[in-house]
Design a protein around this motif. Structure first.
Motif, PDB file in Angstrom:
ATOM      1  N   VAL A 184       0.830  -1.205   0.000  1.00 43.61           N
ATOM      2  CA  VAL A 184       0.000   0.000   0.000  1.00 43.61           C
ATOM      3  C   VAL A 184       0.867   1.259   0.000  1.00 43.61           C
ATOM      4  N   LYS A 185       0.496   2.195  -0.875  1.00 49.24           N
ATOM      5  CA  LYS A 185       1.092   3.532  -0.870  1.00 49.24           C
ATOM      6  C   LYS A 185      -0.038   4.536  -0.763  1.00 49.24           C
ATOM      7  N   ASP A 186       0.269   5.673  -0.178  1.00 50.12           N
ATOM      8  CA  ASP A 186      -0.726   6.730  -0.072  1.00 50.12           C
ATOM      9  C   ASP A 186      -0.564   7.719  -1.206  1.00 50.12           C
ATOM     10  N   TYR A 187      -1.673   8.183  -1.699  1.00 53.74           N
ATOM     11  CA  TYR A 187      -1.677   9.242  -2.697  1.00 53.74           C
ATOM     12  C   TYR A 187      -1.386  10.550  -1.962  1.00 53.74           C
ATOM     13  N   PRO A 188      -0.650  11.467  -2.563  1.00 51.71           N
ATOM     14  CA  PRO A 188      -0.357  12.728  -1.866  1.00 51.71           C
ATOM     15  C   PRO A 188      -1.634  13.436  -1.406  1.00 51.71           C
ATOM     16  N   LYS A 189      -1.574  13.970  -0.190  1.00 51.79           N
ATOM     17  CA  LYS A 189      -2.733  14.670   0.356  1.00 51.79           C
ATOM     18  C   LYS A 189      -3.032  15.901  -0.477  1.00 51.79           C
ATOM     19  N   GLY A 190      -4.292  16.241  -0.501  1.00 52.58           N
ATOM     20  CA  GLY A 190      -4.704  17.413  -1.263  1.00 52.58           C
ATOM     21  C   GLY A 190      -6.172  17.346  -1.591  1.00 52.58           C
ATOM     22  N   ALA A 191      -6.526  17.977  -2.674  1.00 47.64           N
ATOM     23  CA  ALA A 191      -7.918  18.047  -3.096  1.00 47.64           C
ATOM     24  C   ALA A 191      -8.382  16.714  -3.664  1.00 47.64           C
TER      25      ALA A 191
END
Length: 153
Positions: free
Chosen positions: A76-83
């Motif tokens: 699992v990787k996280d998508y960069p935070k944001g909109a």
């Protein structure tokens, strides 16, 4: 640290509930996350959809969140935070998403009233995704029981 995957069920009155696989950005459903699902209908077929930084707590739709199980953090990787971002074309950012998106979206399955072809929808797709994740050793076998008992509406 393991990461929890969820089955999010968006309830509808006249139609079957819409099922998605929800991967929070942290191991907490109060965090925005990624929704992996298919959209469409049995007459026209479905296509993969990924919604990133989706804040499920802000939806006005009625939903139920059920734990599918934990996957090893190496997958699992996280998508960069944001909109909020709804992506097309869909691209996987980690192994879990690669496996899920490798499951073909259901095609057209609406037939005549006399035809006995089973219609496939988003619920069937999620069940197939769970099967594949279990077979790949990413989800525990108990995830199958979860989708078998999940509400259809």
């Amino acid at each position: 640290m393991p990461r929890t995957l969820y089955l999010a069920i968006f309830h509808r009155h006249l139609f079957p509930a819409h099922w998605v696989i929800y991967k929070p950005n942290t191991d907490d459903t109060s965090s925005p996350g990624t929704m992996l699902h298919v959209e469409g209908d049995v007459a026209n077929g479905f296509s993969h959809t990924v919604a990133r930084n989706y804040d499920i707590l802000k939806t006005s739709r009625t939903y139920t969140m059920i734990t599918l199980g934990q996957v090893d953090s190496q997958y699992v990787k996280d998508y960069p935070k944001g909109a909020y971002v709804s992506l097309a074309p869909v691209q996987a950012i980690d192994r879990v998403e690669q496996v899920i998106l490798s499951v073909p979206a259901p095609g057209k399955s609406l037939r005549s009233a006399t035809s006995k072809v089973k219609q496939s929808n988003c619920q069937d797709w999620v069940k197939e995704c769970v099967k594949v994740l279990i077979n790949q050793g990413m989800l525990p076998s108990s995830a199958w029981d979860v989708v078998q008992k999940a509400p259809l509406n």
